[in-house]
Design a protein around this motif. Structure first.
Motif, PDB file in Angstrom:
ATOM      1  N   TRP A  60       0.840  -1.200   0.000  1.00 28.65           N
ATOM      2  CA  TRP A  60       0.000   0.000   0.000  1.00 28.65           C
ATOM      3  C   TRP A  60       0.876   1.251   0.000  1.00 28.65           C
ATOM      4  CZ3 TRP A  60      -5.392   0.567   0.086  1.00 28.65           C
ATOM      5  CH2 TRP A  60      -5.905   1.795   0.513  1.00 28.65           C
ATOM      6  N   THR A  65      -1.714  11.349   0.909  1.00 31.46           N
ATOM      7  CA  THR A  65      -2.102   9.947   0.956  1.00 31.46           C
ATOM      8  C   THR A  65      -1.334   9.195   2.042  1.00 31.46           C
ATOM      9  OG1 THR A  65      -0.573   9.558  -0.837  1.00 31.46           O
ATOM     10  CG2 THR A  65      -2.853   9.766  -1.423  1.00 31.46           C
ATOM     11  N   SER A  93      -2.760   6.936   5.108  1.00 31.76           N
ATOM     12  CA  SER A  93      -2.301   5.561   5.336  1.00 31.76           C
ATOM     13  C   SER A  93      -1.899   5.334   6.785  1.00 31.76           C
ATOM     14  CB  SER A  93      -1.096   5.236   4.466  1.00 31.76           C
ATOM     15  OG  SER A  93      -1.327   5.569   3.155  1.00 31.76           O
ATOM     16  N   LYS A 144      -8.064   7.844  -0.376  1.00 30.53           N
ATOM     17  CA  LYS A 144      -7.512   7.196  -1.561  1.00 30.53           C
ATOM     18  C   LYS A 144      -8.488   7.228  -2.722  1.00 30.53           C
ATOM     19  CE  LYS A 144      -3.449   5.774  -1.435  1.00 30.53           C
ATOM     20  NZ  LYS A 144      -2.451   5.128  -0.825  1.00 30.53           N
ATOM     21  N   GLY A 175      -8.705   2.395  -2.795  1.00 33.03           N
ATOM     22  CA  GLY A 175      -9.653   2.848  -1.781  1.00 33.03           C
ATOM     23  C   GLY A 175     -10.951   2.076  -1.849  1.00 33.03           C
TER      24      GLY A 175
END
Lengths: 494, 483
Positions: free
Chosen positions: A133, A163, A167, A223, A256
Motif C-alpha cells: 500500500w 495519501t 495511510s 484514496k 480505496g
C-alpha cells in the motif's frame, strides 16, 4: 502463481532500471508486464469455475515473533482488480513506447508500480498489505515529479503527504484490530481472513470499535477520493504524465474502493450505523459535486480528473446501500455493482486520460479555448475518444452502464433519498461530457490543427480499452458472477 | 569463566592503545584506517559468535555483565563505527592515528555503558566515550565551525556529566550501593532526595540523548562537526545515552509503579514534534538531519513511556529496534552529506541533480531517507511499525496518533531532499575545493548502510527475536544481582 507474477514484475523492474538503453529497457518492461498479464489472465479463466473462496493461496511464515506471514491469494473481489492492474499496466507500457526522457527509469517505475499494485490486491496479511500500500506511493511520486508538468514539485509532494497521512491513520486502525484480536483469542496474527472472521466475535470497548472503523474508512476515502478529501487528485492528475494519470485514476484510486469492499463490508456487521450513513453521504456528495466542479474547468485533463471522483462516488453509494437492512437481492446487486464499478471505471478512465494525452501530444495543449475540430484531422482517434466519453457517461451497452445501473437499481429501494439525489447528477454529467467533446473533437477547428492521426503505439491501447469496454458491457457475466460468488461467501448479505 | 564474550571489548581497547606508539614514530598512510576496520569487523564477528550469551564476572570485572542487551547495543555501536571508519578512509589526511584511536576508544566506552552493572562503571564508560567524541567534534582544527561545535559539545557534555555524577552520588548516599539495581531500593520508597537523584540522572542522560528541554547543543554540534563525526555522534554516542536510559529507567518504572509514564510520554511527544517542525524549515541538509535525529529521540523515548504505562516488553524491543534502524540510517545520511559536501561545508543545493551525477550514491541516500521517514520495505518502517503497534497495545491512542502524524510530517522534508536529488537540475555554483570529494570509501559505507536497512527490513525476523531477548535480559538483571 501469484508469487511468480510478483517475482516476474520485480525482476522486470530492476532490469529496466539497470539496463541503461531505452530500446532494451522498454522491451524488458513490455515482456515482464505482458507475462504478468498472461499469468493473471490464466488465473482469471481458471477461476471461472470456483466457489467464491480464496484461490491460489500461498502462506509462509515470515516474522513469527509478531504473527506476520507472507500470505497471498485472490478471490472474486480481488481477481478482477489484479486483471485490471496487469492489463492497464501492460497497455501503459505500450502507450509510453516512445518516451524519451530518462526512459529506463520511466519503464522501471511503471513496472514497479505494477508490482506494488498487484501486491496490494493479492496480499492477505495486513503487514504485507500495508507494505505494498505504501510502496505504491514511491514510484508514483517519482513519476509525477520527474515527468510531470510545471507545478510538479507541489503536486508530487501534496500527493505523497496527503495519501501518506491517510495511510498512517489506517495503520493505527490495523494495529487496533490486531491487538484486540490478540487479547480475545490469545493468538498474534496479522492474517486478513482470520482477523476479519474473528472480528464480529472479538470484544472491543465501544470507542475502539468506532475508532477502527473510522480510521480505516478515512484511509480509504482519501484514496478514493471522496469529496472533502479529494484536493490532491486534480493537482496530481494535471501535473502527472499521461501514463501516470492512467495508472493513478485507473488503478490507484481503486485501492480505496477495494479497501471498502474487502475490509469495511465484512467489518460492518456490528459497526455503528452512523458510519453507513457517512459512507453514503460522502458518496452522494462526490456524485453531485463532480459535474458542478467539472463544468467550469478549462483544462480537459482536469475535467477528466473530476469525472473520476464522481464515478468513485457510486462505489461508496453502492457499498453503503448494501449495508442497510432490506431486500437481500437488492443489497447483493448494489454491492456487486459497486465492486464491478472498480473494474469498469478502471478501463473507462484509461480511455479518457489516454485521449487527453493524445490531444496534448498532438496539439501541444489541453485548454478548451485552443482546441476544436479534431474530428477532421484525426478521425480514428476521435471515434475512440467519443466512445470513451460515452462509456463514461454511462451509455447502455458499455461497462459503465452495467456498474452504475446496478448500483442505482439496488440503492433505489434501499436508500431512496440518496439514490434519487445521485440520479439528479446523471443529466448533469452528460452535460459536461458532451461539453468536453464539443470543445475538442467537434466545434470550430482551432489553429493550428495537427497534421496526422495518432501513432500506432497510442492507437493500440485505446482500441483495446474500447473493445474491452464494449465486450464486458454486453456480457459482464465472467466478472460479475465471480464478484457475486465471493460476496455471498463473505456472509454479510444473507 | 570464559573470556570469549568480553573479547570484542578487549580487542578494541588493545588496538586503540597500540595505535599511539607507532603513530608517533612512523607515518603510515591509511594503515590505521584499514586496521581499525579489521578490528571492528573482528569484534562484530566475535559478538555474533557469542550471540545470546549471559555472563557475569567476578573480581576486577565485577561491574560488567554480558547479556543479549549489551550485545545488541554493541552491535549497534560497532556497525556505526564500522561505516564511519570506512567512510573516513578517504577523508582523514593527517593525524590518522589519533583519529582512529579516538573512534575505537569511544566505541569501547559505549560498549562499556551497555555492559555496565553498576553506576560507576556506567559513568566511566560514559566519560570514555564522551571525552573521545569532544576531541573528534573539533577534529577539523582550522575550521571555526568545528571548534565552536566542539566547544559547545564539551561545555554541555561536561555539564551533563556533572549532573549524572551528582545524581549517582545522591543515589549512592541513599542506597549505600552503586549497583544499578539499587535504584529499585531508592525509588521504592520515594521521597524528596531520592527523587532529586533520579531526576538528575535522567537530566544528565537526557542531555546526551538530546531530548527536548536538553537538546539545544545538538543542532549546532552536528552541523559544525565534520560530517563523518556527526554520523558517529548521532548514530553512536547518542544511542549510548539511550542504552543507559533503558538500563536505568526500567528499574525506575518497576519501582515507582508506572507513574513515570506521563513524564516520558509528554517529553517524547514534545521532542518529536519540535524536532520535526524545526527540521521542516531547514535549508541545510545537515541541520535538517540534526533536527530529524532529535525527532527520532522522541520516538525512542516513546518506548519508555509505553513500557512504563503498560509493562509491555515488546515496547522495549521496539525501542531497541528503532535505536538500531535510526543509528544506521542517520549515520549513513550524515556520511552522504560528507560525500557530497566535503568535510564540513554543506548546503541544500549541493544535492541538486545528484541522481544524475552519482546514481548509486543517490539511491543509497534515498533508501536511508525513506527508512528515516518510515516507508516500507525498509528497516526504519519495521522498527516504527513495532514501536507504534505497542503504543496501541498499551491503549495509548493519543500517543500513537501523535507519533504517526509526526512520522507522516517528517516525510515532507525527507521527500524534499529526494526531490532535489532526482529532479532539480538547476546549475549549482560549486566552488572548486568542494567538489574534489572523491573516493570509494563514502560510497562503500553508504551502500553497506543502505543494504543493511533493506535486508533487515525484508527479513526482520532474527533481529526481532534478538531484540526481544535483549528486552527480557534487561528486565532480568535482578537475577544476576540476587535481589
Amino acid at each position: 502463481m501469484i508469487s511468480l507474477m510478483l517475482i516476474v514484475l520485480l525482476i522486470g523492474s530492476i532490469l529496466s532500471f539497470a539496463i541503461g538503453k531505452r530500446e532494451h529497457s522498454r522491451i524488458v518492461a513490455l515482456v515482464s508486464t505482458l507475462l504478468a498479464f498472461i499469468i493473471s489472465l490464466v488465473m482469471f479463466i481458471e477461476m471461472q469455475e470456483f466457489d467464491g473462496m480464496f484461490a491460489f493461496e500461498e502462506n509462509l511464515k515470515w516474522i513469527p515473533a509478531a504473527g506476520i506471514s507472507y500470505h497471498v491469494g485472490v478471490d472474486g473481489i480481488s481477481m478482477p482488480m489484479v486483471l485490471l492492474t496487469t492489463f492497464v499496466s501492460f497497455l501503459c507500457v505500450v502507450y509510453a513506447w516512445e518516451e524519451r526522457l530518462r526512459s529506463n527509469q520511466f519503464f522501471g517505475l511503471i513496472v514497479l508500480l505494477d508490482f506494488a499494485l498487484v501486491g496490494v490486491f493479492t496480499s492477505l496479511d495486513f503487514f504485507l498489505f500495508y507494505i505494498f500500500w505504501e510502496l505504491v506511493l514511491i514510484p508514483m511520486f517519482f513519476v509525477i515529479g520527474i515527468w510531470g508538468g510545471p507545478r510538479k514539485d507541489y503536486s508530487a509532494i501534496k500527493f505523497l503527504i496527503y495519501t501518506h497521512v491517510s495511510s498512517v491513520i489506517m495503520l493505527a486502525g490495523i494495529f487496533a484490530i490486531f491487538y484486540f484480536n490478540w487479547v480475545s483469542t490469545g493468538k498474534m496474527t496479522f492474517d486478513i481472513p482470520v482477523l476479519l472472521n474473528n472480528y464480529a466475535a472479538v470484544e472491543f470497548p465501544t470507542i475502539w470499535r468506532d475508532f477502527i472503523f473510522a480510521a480505516l474508512l478515512f484511509g480509504f476515502l482519501v484514496k478514493m477520493p471522496a469529496v472533502p478529501f479529494h484536493t490532491w487528485l486534480p493537482d496530481a492528475h494535471v501535473e502527472a504524465p499521461t501514463v501516470g494519470s492512467i495508472l493513478l485514476a485507473g488503478v490507484l484510486l481503486k485501492m480505496g474502493g477495494y479497501g471498502l469492499v474487502r475490509f469495511l463490508v465484512p467489518m460492518s456487521l456490528n459497526a455503528n450505523e452512523v458510519f453507513i450513513a457517512v459512507i453514503a453521504i460522502f458518496g452522494v456528495i462526490s456524485i453531485l459535486y463532480t459535474p458542478l466542479a467539472a463544468l467550469p474547468q478549462r483544462d480537459l485533463k482536469r475535467l477528466v480528473a473530476f469525472s473520476s471522483i464522481g464515478h468513485m462516488g457510486f462505489i461508496s453509494l453502492g457499498v453503503a446501500a448494501s449495508l442497510v437492512s432490506g431486500d437481500s437481492s437488492m443489497r447483493m446487486l448494489a454491492l456487486t455493482g459497486a465492486t464491478f464499478q472498480l473494474f469498469a471505471h478502471g478501463v473507462i478512465t484509461s480511455i479518457l486520460f489516454g485521449s487527453a494525452g493524445v490531444i496534448q501530444h498532438h496539439t501541444g495543449t489541453r485548454l478548451f479555448e485552443k482546441l476544436g475540430g479534431l474530428m477532421k484531422p484525426m478521425p480514428k482517434f476521435s471515434f475512440l475518444m467519443v466512445l470513451g466519453f460515452f462509456a463514461s457517461m454511462g451509455f447502455p451497452g458499455m461497462v459503465g452502464f452495467v456498474a452504475e445501473f446496478s448500483v442505482l437499481a439496488g440503492a433505489l429501494s434501499l436508500m431512496p433519498v440518496f439514490a434519487v439525489l445521485a440520479l439528479i447528477s446523471i443529466p448533469l454529467s452528460v452535460i459536461y461530457h458532451l461539453y468536453a467533446l464539443q470543445r475538442t473533437v467537434f466545434g470550430t477547428p482551432a489553429n493550428p490543427l495537427p497534421k496526422s492521426d495518432f501513432h500506432t503505439y497510442e492507437m493500440i491501447p485505446l482500441l483495446v480499452w474500447v473493445v474491452v469496454t464494449v465486450i464486458f458491457g454486453i456480457y459482464p457475466a465472467p466478472v460479475f458472477e465471480m464478484i457475486e460468488k465471493s460476496i455471498s461467501v463473505m456472509g454479510v448479505i444473507p | 569463566m570464559s573470556l570469549l564474550p568480553i573479547l570484542p571489548s578487549i580487542i578494541l581497547a588493545l588496538a586503540s592503545l597500540l595505535y599511539i606508539f607507532p603513530g608517533m614514530l612512523f607515518r603510515m598512510k591509511k594503515f590505521f584506517g584499514y586496521a581499525s576496520i579489521a578490528v571492528i569487523a573482528a569484534s562484530i564477528i566475535l559478538t555474533l559468535l557469542t550471540f545470546n550469551a549471559s555472563f557475569t564476572y567476578g573480581g576486577f570485572l565485577k561491574g560488567i555483565e554480558i547479556s543479549p542487551f549489551s550485545q545488541f547495543f554493541s552491535i549497534v555501536f560497532l556497525s556505526v563505527a564500522l561505516v564511519v571508519c570506512i567512510s573516513s578512509l578517504n577523508s582523514i589526511g593527517r593525524n590518522e592515528d589519533e583519529y582512529y584511536f579516538l573512534i575505537l576508544l569511544s566505541t569501547l566506552g559505549m560498549m562499556i555503558v551497555a555492559m555496565s552493572r553498576d553506576l560507576i562503571v556506567l559513568f566511566i564508560g560514559f566519560e570514555i566515550a564522551s571525552l573521545a567524541t569532544y576531541a573528534l567534534a573539533g577534529f577539523e582544527k582550522r575550521s571555526n565551525l568545528s571548534v565552536e561545535a566542539a566547544m559547545k559539545y564539551f561545555v554541555f557534555g561536561g555539564f551533563s556529566s556533572a549532573l549524572l555524577l551528582y545524581g549517582i552520588s545522591i543515589i549512592y548516599g541513599y542506597a549505600g550501593s552503586v549497583e544499578i539495581s539499587a535504584i529499585l531500593d531508592v525509588a521504592g520508597k520515594p521521597d524528596l532526595y531520592s527523587s532529586i537523584g533520579l531526576v538528575f540522572i535522567v537530566a544528565g542522560l537526557g542531555f546526551k540523548g538530546a531530548l527536548v528541554p536538553f537538546h539545544m547543543w545538538a543542532p549546532d554540534t552536528y552541523h559544525g562537526s565534520p560530517s563523518v563525526i556527526s554520523a558517529f555522534l548521532a548514530g553512536g554516542s547518542k544511542k549510548m545515552s539511550f542504552a543507559a536510559m533503558f538500563k536505568i529507567l526500567v528499574f525506575m518504572t518497576l519501582a515507582v509503579k508506572f507513574e513515570i509514564y506521563i513524564l516520558m510520554a509528554v517529553l517524547a511527544v514534545i521532542t518529536m514534534t519540535l524536532g520535526n517542525l524545526a527540521a521542516v524549515v531547514q535549508d541545510s541538509v545537515k541541520r535538517m538531519l540534526a533536527y530529524s535525529s532529535i525527532a527520532h529521540a522522541g520516538y525512542i523515548a516513546m518506548a519508555y513511556a509505553i513500557f512504563a504505562f503498560s509493562g509491555i516488553e515488546l515496547a522495549l524491543a521496539g525501542g531497541f529496534l528503532h535505536v538500531f534502524s535510526h543509528a544506521i540510517a542517520t549515520a549513513g545520511a550524515f556520511i552522504a552529506v560528507a560525500a557530497v559536501g566535503g568535510f564540513i561545508l554543506d548546503d541544500g543545493r549541493l544535492f541538486f541533480g545528484l541522481g544524475k551525477r552519482k546514481p548509486l550514491m543517490a539511491l543509497s541516500f534515498s533508501i536511508m531517507l525513506l527508512s528515516l521517514a518510515g516507508i516500507p520495505p525498509t528497516f526504519g518502517f519495521y522498527s516504527k511499525f513495532i514501536l507504534f503497534l505497542t503504543a496501541i497495545e498499551a491503549k495509548l491512542l493519543w500517543l500513537a496518533i501523535a507519533a504517526l502524524l509526526n512520522s507522516a510530517l517528517s516525510l515532507y522534508y525527507y521527500s524534499k531532499v529526494i526531490m532535489n536529488m532526482y529532479w532539480k537540475d538547476e546549475e549549482v555554483d560549486f566552488k572548486a575545493e568542494f567538489i574534489n570529494v572523491e573516493g570509494k570509501g563514502y560510497l562503500i559505507a553508504m551502500i553497506i548502510s543502505a543494504l543493511l536497512l533493506i535486508v533487515l527490513g525484508v527479513i526482520p525476523s532474527p533481529i526481532t527475536e534478538w531484540s526481544i531477548k535483549a528486552s527480557e535480559s534487561v528486565l532480568n538483571v535482578k537475577m544476576f544481582t540476587g535481589i
